[in-house]
Design an enzyme around this catalytic site. Structure first.
Site, PDB file in Angstrom:
ATOM      1  CE  LYS A   1      -4.110  -1.844   0.038  1.00 26.66           C
ATOM      2  NZ  LYS A   1      -5.009  -1.689  -1.137  1.00 26.66           N
TER       3      LYS A   1
ATOM      4  CE  LYS B   1      -5.544  -9.184  -3.556  1.00 24.59           C
ATOM      5  NZ  LYS B   1      -5.930  -9.238  -2.130  1.00 24.59           N
TER       6      LYS B   1
ATOM      7  CE  LYS C   1     -14.852  -0.827  -7.149  1.00 22.60           C
ATOM      8  NZ  LYS C   1     -16.031  -0.378  -6.373  1.00 22.60           N
TER       9      LYS C   1
END
Length: 332
Positions: free
Chosen positions: A113, A196, A199
């Protein structure tokens, strides 16, 4: 003899996709008859991305509807909103007091992140593992159905649980184990050829349970491929292996074997494989999508289910937090 406790949740960042279903929901559904299950909608977790109030509510509602459409039964499982349980946040605070900066900064998802959103490296992202641990430990869960990307977080939950038990010389928390009702943990790949399904990787990367047939077709037909195998029985590159993985989860074994044989003999046509995948994917998603539409229109039933889940989850959480407060030294 009481059933073992199972606990897990999904962040409400939009519609559920195929990765959510095979990575978590399929196991949730199987567990309901044999375990004491707590399944929550992780709306506190979603605050790290600063959703608008409208999106926060609507996304959480969508996840509830899709939970039910996929087969979760509120009469068998406790289904609740994370934000309906203030005891979770109290336990999160206690766990944070014994979580250390170095170990939190080493979490793979946190480092990812930081790279992806350098302008939004907030404290919620850093302490994500302790909130996840609180979600699990508040019900003293013995088993947690998680995907491969969450295994490190579960390991940290065991670390926090063991640290608390050792610090206060008690056995308040069990050591929860990853669980998926048999077999390896499932990771559904995205359509972009790597990583993977999710969204955050882009709308075109994921197949959502609400996608209409024409949308599913468009996404699959655009999936990345190569020029085809050049040698007999050669190893499939990642983007092709991803398509075969999707085929395996929705198609019959003989269909997978048929296309696998064509690939190994250098005779495969990716257009034909994609068309078959489109057909089988729609056969799989169609009934779920129709149930979503039906459940979504019954507002009274949805409110009743959430009220019932809140009450059941609160009863379990209150017992745990009372014990934790007593062990730490707080006296009511």
């Amino acid at each position: 003899m009481s059933k073992e406790i199972v606990c897990s949740g999904i962040r409400p960042t939009g519609n559920l996709h195929l990765g959510n279903y095979f990575g978590a929901l399929r196991n949730f559904i199987k567990m309901q008859d044999e375990y004491n299950c707590y399944f929550f909608i992780a709306d506190y977790h979603s605050l790290t991305t600063h959703p608008t109030p409208e999106n926060l509510y609507n996304n959480a509602r969508q996840i509830l509807v899709q939970y039910l459409a996929c087969g979760l039964d509120p009469e068998k499982s406790t289904i609740y909103l994370q934000s309906d349980l203030p005891e979770t946040i109290e336990l999160y605070l206690f766990l944070n007091m014994n979580a250390y900066l170095g170990e939190l900064e080493r979490v793979t998802s946190f480092k990812d992140k930081v790279r992806q959103q350098p302008n939004n490296v907030n404290a919620g992202l850093l302490t994500y593992p302790t909130l996840m641990a609180a979600d699990i430990l508040i019900h003293k869960a013995a088993k947690v159905p998680v995907g491969k990307d969450q295994e490190q977080h579960l390991e940290m939950t065991r670390t926090f649980a063991g640290r608390f038990n050792n610090m206060y010389k008690c056995e308040v928390f069990p050591m929860p184990q990853a669980f998926n009702f048999g077999g390896d943990l499932v990771k559904i790949p995205g359509l972009d050829g790597s990583g993977k399904m999710g969204k955050s990787e882009g709308e075109g990367n994921a197949l959502f349970l609400t996608d209409e047939p024409n949308v599913i077709k468009k996404k699959i037909m655009r999936a990345k491929t190569d020029n085809g195998p050049e040698q007999m029985n050669q190893q499939k590159p990642v983007e092709i292996e991803n398509l075969f993985t999707l085929l395996k989860v929705v198609s019959k074994p003989d269909t997978v074997e048929y296309f696998d044989d064509l690939y190994n003999r250098c005779q495969i046509r990716y257009g034909d494989l994609k068309k078959q995948l489109v057909e089988d994917m729609n056969l799989f998603i169609d009934p779920i999508r129709e149930r979503i539409k039906a459940i979504d229109s019954d507002e009274k039933s949805l409110q009743r289910i959430m009220d019932m889940g809140k009450e059941k989850a609160h009863e379990s959480a209150r017992r745990t937090i009372d014990e934790v407060r007593h062990v730490i030294g707080f006296r009511n």
